[in-house]
Design a protein around this motif. Sequence first.
Motif, PDB file in Angstrom:
ATOM      1  N   MET A 215      19.669 -29.318  67.993  1.00 53.02           N
ATOM      2  CA  MET A 215      18.471 -28.558  67.629  1.00 53.02           C
ATOM      3  C   MET A 215      18.610 -27.077  67.955  1.00 53.02           C
ATOM      4  SD  MET A 215      15.836 -29.552  70.691  1.00 53.02           S
ATOM      5  CE  MET A 215      16.064 -28.880  72.348  1.00 53.02           C
ATOM      6  N   THR A 216      17.745 -26.274  67.337  1.00 56.84           N
ATOM      7  CA  THR A 216      17.564 -24.878  67.727  1.00 56.84           C
ATOM      8  C   THR A 216      16.595 -24.857  68.901  1.00 56.84           C
ATOM      9  OG1 THR A 216      17.886 -24.125  65.462  1.00 56.84           O
ATOM     10  CG2 THR A 216      16.779 -22.614  66.973  1.00 56.84           C
ATOM     11  N   THR A 217      17.033 -24.310  70.008  1.00 58.21           N
ATOM     12  CA  THR A 217      16.220 -24.380  71.219  1.00 58.21           C
ATOM     13  C   THR A 217      14.984 -23.487  71.123  1.00 58.21           C
ATOM     14  OG1 THR A 217      17.645 -22.699  72.219  1.00 58.21           O
ATOM     15  CG2 THR A 217      18.160 -24.988  72.693  1.00 58.21           C
ATOM     16  N   ARG A 218      14.028 -23.735  71.995  1.00 52.30           N
ATOM     17  CA  ARG A 218      12.714 -23.106  71.953  1.00 52.30           C
ATOM     18  C   ARG A 218      12.791 -21.586  71.895  1.00 52.30           C
ATOM     19  NH1 ARG A 218       7.408 -24.513  74.174  1.00 52.30           N
ATOM     20  NH2 ARG A 218       6.289 -22.612  74.743  1.00 52.30           N
ATOM     21  N   GLU A 219      13.628 -20.997  72.737  1.00 57.47           N
ATOM     22  CA  GLU A 219      13.675 -19.535  72.810  1.00 57.47           C
ATOM     23  C   GLU A 219      14.271 -18.898  71.563  1.00 57.47           C
ATOM     24  OE1 GLU A 219      17.265 -21.227  74.952  1.00 57.47           O
ATOM     25  OE2 GLU A 219      15.095 -21.585  74.901  1.00 57.47           O
ATOM     26  N   SER A 220      14.936 -19.693  70.734  1.00 58.71           N
ATOM     27  CA  SER A 220      15.542 -19.151  69.515  1.00 58.71           C
ATOM     28  C   SER A 220      14.696 -19.395  68.268  1.00 58.71           C
ATOM     29  CB  SER A 220      16.936 -19.773  69.311  1.00 58.71           C
ATOM     30  OG  SER A 220      17.787 -19.506  70.415  1.00 58.71           O
ATOM     31  N   ILE A 221      13.540 -20.029  68.423  1.00 59.29           N
ATOM     32  CA  ILE A 221      12.691 -20.342  67.278  1.00 59.29           C
ATOM     33  C   ILE A 221      11.921 -19.097  66.839  1.00 59.29           C
ATOM     34  CG2 ILE A 221      10.725 -21.701  66.450  1.00 59.29           C
ATOM     35  CD1 ILE A 221      11.552 -23.906  68.350  1.00 59.29           C
ATOM     36  N   ALA A 222      12.031 -18.766  65.563  1.00 62.55           N
ATOM     37  CA  ALA A 222      11.231 -17.673  64.982  1.00 62.55           C
ATOM     38  C   ALA A 222       9.977 -18.284  64.372  1.00 62.55           C
ATOM     39  CB  ALA A 222      12.038 -16.945  63.913  1.00 62.55           C
ATOM     40  N   PHE A 223       8.806 -17.844  64.829  1.00 58.50           N
ATOM     41  CA  PHE A 223       7.553 -18.407  64.325  1.00 58.50           C
ATOM     42  C   PHE A 223       6.577 -17.284  63.990  1.00 58.50           C
ATOM     43  CE2 PHE A 223       6.966 -17.950  68.877  1.00 58.50           C
ATOM     44  CZ  PHE A 223       5.661 -17.475  69.001  1.00 58.50           C
ATOM     45  N   LEU A 224       5.577 -17.616  63.181  1.00 57.40           N
ATOM     46  CA  LEU A 224       4.532 -16.676  62.793  1.00 57.40           C
ATOM     47  C   LEU A 224       3.275 -16.957  63.602  1.00 57.40           C
ATOM     48  CD1 LEU A 224       4.925 -16.820  58.891  1.00 57.40           C
ATOM     49  CD2 LEU A 224       5.990 -15.218  60.490  1.00 57.40           C
ATOM     50  N   ASP A 225       2.634 -15.886  64.029  1.00 61.34           N
ATOM     51  CA  ASP A 225       1.354 -16.020  64.735  1.00 61.34           C
ATOM     52  C   ASP A 225       0.227 -15.929  63.718  1.00 61.34           C
ATOM     53  OD1 ASP A 225      -1.072 -15.191  66.389  1.00 61.34           O
ATOM     54  OD2 ASP A 225       0.431 -15.554  67.960  1.00 61.34           O
ATOM     55  N   ILE A 226      -0.805 -16.739  63.905  1.00 60.19           N
ATOM     56  CA  ILE A 226      -1.918 -16.762  62.971  1.00 60.19           C
ATOM     57  C   ILE A 226      -2.608 -15.403  62.862  1.00 60.19           C
ATOM     58  CG2 ILE A 226      -3.595 -17.480  64.709  1.00 60.19           C
ATOM     59  CD1 ILE A 226      -3.409 -18.688  61.042  1.00 60.19           C
ATOM     60  N   SER A 227      -2.434 -14.581  63.905  1.00 64.60           N
ATOM     61  CA  SER A 227      -3.069 -13.252  63.907  1.00 64.60           C
ATOM     62  C   SER A 227      -2.151 -12.155  63.376  1.00 64.60           C
ATOM     63  CB  SER A 227      -3.518 -12.891  65.332  1.00 64.60           C
ATOM     64  OG  SER A 227      -2.404 -12.845  66.222  1.00 64.60           O
ATOM     65  N   ASP A 228      -0.939 -12.468  62.970  1.00 65.17           N
ATOM     66  CA  ASP A 228      -0.010 -11.454  62.468  1.00 65.17           C
ATOM     67  C   ASP A 228      -0.549 -10.825  61.180  1.00 65.17           C
ATOM     68  OD1 ASP A 228       1.791 -11.800  64.491  1.00 65.17           O
ATOM     69  OD2 ASP A 228       3.123 -13.140  63.370  1.00 65.17           O
ATOM     70  N   SER A 230       0.137  -8.348  57.634  1.00 64.33           N
ATOM     71  CA  SER A 230       1.096  -8.441  56.535  1.00 64.33           C
ATOM     72  C   SER A 230       2.444  -7.839  56.909  1.00 64.33           C
ATOM     73  CB  SER A 230       0.529  -7.736  55.298  1.00 64.33           C
ATOM     74  OG  SER A 230       1.466  -7.776  54.239  1.00 64.33           O
ATOM     75  N   LYS A 231       2.430  -6.703  57.588  1.00 61.85           N
ATOM     76  CA  LYS A 231       3.674  -6.026  57.953  1.00 61.85           C
ATOM     77  C   LYS A 231       4.491  -6.865  58.927  1.00 61.85           C
ATOM     78  CE  LYS A 231       5.474  -1.671  59.812  1.00 61.85           C
ATOM     79  NZ  LYS A 231       5.124  -0.330  60.347  1.00 61.85           N
ATOM     80  N   ALA A 232       3.822  -7.446  59.923  1.00 63.38           N
ATOM     81  CA  ALA A 232       4.520  -8.257  60.923  1.00 63.38           C
ATOM     82  C   ALA A 232       5.123  -9.514  60.288  1.00 63.38           C
ATOM     83  CB  ALA A 232       3.563  -8.630  62.046  1.00 63.38           C
ATOM     84  N   ILE A 233       4.378 -10.143  59.378  1.00 63.27           N
ATOM     85  CA  ILE A 233       4.871 -11.353  58.707  1.00 63.27           C
ATOM     86  C   ILE A 233       6.103 -11.032  57.870  1.00 63.27           C
ATOM     87  CG2 ILE A 233       4.323 -13.099  56.981  1.00 63.27           C
ATOM     88  CD1 ILE A 233       1.408 -12.930  57.912  1.00 63.27           C
ATOM     89  N   CYS A 234       6.025  -9.959  57.087  1.00 63.98           N
ATOM     90  CA  CYS A 234       7.159  -9.575  56.230  1.00 63.98           C
ATOM     91  C   CYS A 234       8.384  -9.241  57.060  1.00 63.98           C
ATOM     92  CB  CYS A 234       6.768  -8.393  55.355  1.00 63.98           C
ATOM     93  SG  CYS A 234       5.544  -8.789  54.093  1.00 63.98           S
ATOM     94  N   GLN A 235       8.181  -8.579  58.188  1.00 63.32           N
ATOM     95  CA  GLN A 235       9.305  -8.198  59.036  1.00 63.32           C
ATOM     96  C   GLN A 235       9.985  -9.438  59.631  1.00 63.32           C
ATOM     97  OE1 GLN A 235      10.455  -4.973  59.326  1.00 63.32           O
ATOM     98  NE2 GLN A 235      12.205  -6.055  60.221  1.00 63.32           N
ATOM     99  N   LYS A 236       9.182 -10.411  60.065  1.00 60.05           N
ATOM    100  CA  LYS A 236       9.762 -11.637  60.629  1.00 60.05           C
ATOM    101  C   LYS A 236      10.540 -12.421  59.568  1.00 60.05           C
ATOM    102  CE  LYS A 236       6.453 -12.344  64.385  1.00 60.05           C
ATOM    103  NZ  LYS A 236       5.393 -13.223  64.959  1.00 60.05           N
ATOM    104  N   VAL A 237      10.009 -12.441  58.342  1.00 56.94           N
ATOM    105  CA  VAL A 237      10.709 -13.143  57.264  1.00 56.94           C
ATOM    106  C   VAL A 237      12.014 -12.439  56.930  1.00 56.94           C
ATOM    107  CG1 VAL A 237      10.584 -13.827  54.845  1.00 56.94           C
ATOM    108  CG2 VAL A 237       8.587 -14.109  56.315  1.00 56.94           C
ATOM    109  N   LEU A 238      12.003 -11.095  56.938  1.00 59.14           N
ATOM    110  CA  LEU A 238      13.229 -10.348  56.665  1.00 59.14           C
ATOM    111  C   LEU A 238      14.264 -10.547  57.765  1.00 59.14           C
ATOM    112  CD1 LEU A 238      11.782  -6.954  55.329  1.00 59.14           C
ATOM    113  CD2 LEU A 238      13.095  -8.648  54.027  1.00 59.14           C
ATOM    114  N   ASP A 239      13.806 -10.577  59.020  1.00 61.44           N
ATOM    115  CA  ASP A 239      14.732 -10.737  60.145  1.00 61.44           C
ATOM    116  C   ASP A 239      15.265 -12.164  60.270  1.00 61.44           C
ATOM    117  OD1 ASP A 239      14.333  -8.076  60.731  1.00 61.44           O
ATOM    118  OD2 ASP A 239      12.790  -8.464  62.253  1.00 61.44           O
TER     119      ASP A 239
END
Length: 433
Positions: A215-228, A230-239
Amino acid sequence: MSELLGIVCLIFISALFAMSEIAIAAARKIKLKIMMDEGYHGAEQVLKLQAQPGAFFAMVQIALNAIAILGGILGEQALTDTVRSYLAMVYQGAMLDQVSFVISFMIITSLFILFADLLPKRVAMLMPEAVAIRVVGLMNAVTTAFKPLVLFFNGVTNLVLKLLGFPTERKDEVTTEEIVAMMDAGAKSGTLQAQEYQLIGNVLELECRTLPMAMTTRESIAFLDISDDSKAICQKVLDNPHNQFLVCDGHLDKLIGFVDTKQILKQLLRGEMVHLNEQIIEKEVFYLPETLTLSEALNAFKSSNEQFAVVVNEYALVVGIVTIKDLMSSFMGDLVTFHGEEQIVQRDNESWLVDGSTPMVDLCRVIGWEDVPEVNQYETVAGFLIYRLKRLPKRADYILCDGFKFEAIDIEGVRVEQLLVSRIKDSISEVVL
């Protein structure tokens, strides 16, 4: 002349029975099943005979002993006078008859040992399946012909075996150890390629490995926060270009669901601001306990038809995430394309740089370490170091174990990021603080 021909016939018949006995006993069950599937009719008969071999072996022993007795009688009649006549040319003493008998006995015995025993048995051992399927029909016929004697001796044998507490039938159970031994033999002979050998070995280890190894361990999981926004969401998807993202409320243990990146792309294509709403968030998350083996996890994925699962511990806390690709990579190894850094990098013939999250079984395969102590107490190389130290390691801490040195060279907080594994001559196990 008739007696000599009789001896030749007896040797031939004895060789046939000896060859049949060894071939049917040595024929491999797996090979016979393959031959049966390919249309060899005798293969099925051999398998049936191997399942209940008592009558066959009784018949063979009756035949071999009878032939040996007849061979001795005919040999004495055929050779003793001839040997006496030739021996009389050089010796005419009182022991002439006895010496002639001994020489004729040795000649007959040697002929039977060579042509009725050693040679046919060697041939049967070299190709047991091929010989077995050719002689099984004849052996069944002879067994039927001698059925009264066979039933008597076989019954007495079974009775003695039961009195001694031995089983009367052979149980053919193919164990993992036997499969591994066959793989090793195939790899050494060259019939099994290196990639095939590695793949089969990895598949056999699916029952030994647990989800944390893939598995991918907890600290390596990229997740979205419900309060993010548009800019933060797009940046996480790009990264982190993943197909799905977990959606959480602040942290991973407050998991709301997951969103497919296609839904985010649709919002962008429509010219909308990217936002997380109930219409695009999937609430049904697939969970798996961390105690599952990789084999059990594959079966769970097959039943659920999901692409990824959130791995939780006994306290229902998220410890990682695993995908079908992760599970496939765990046993496909180098046969699948791997993007990213290698977990084990060989520096020279005696040392390796190893990622702390590397499964211990993978490292042991690379460095050739077989007798790993207390393997049930840890799963990763970092876990092995922590278990042996009995504390969280610091940089430059190391242990010596069975001729290997494990040294922590990169520590991130309490996490062991990288180790240096070296082969050393001193095999004394000790811990250096």
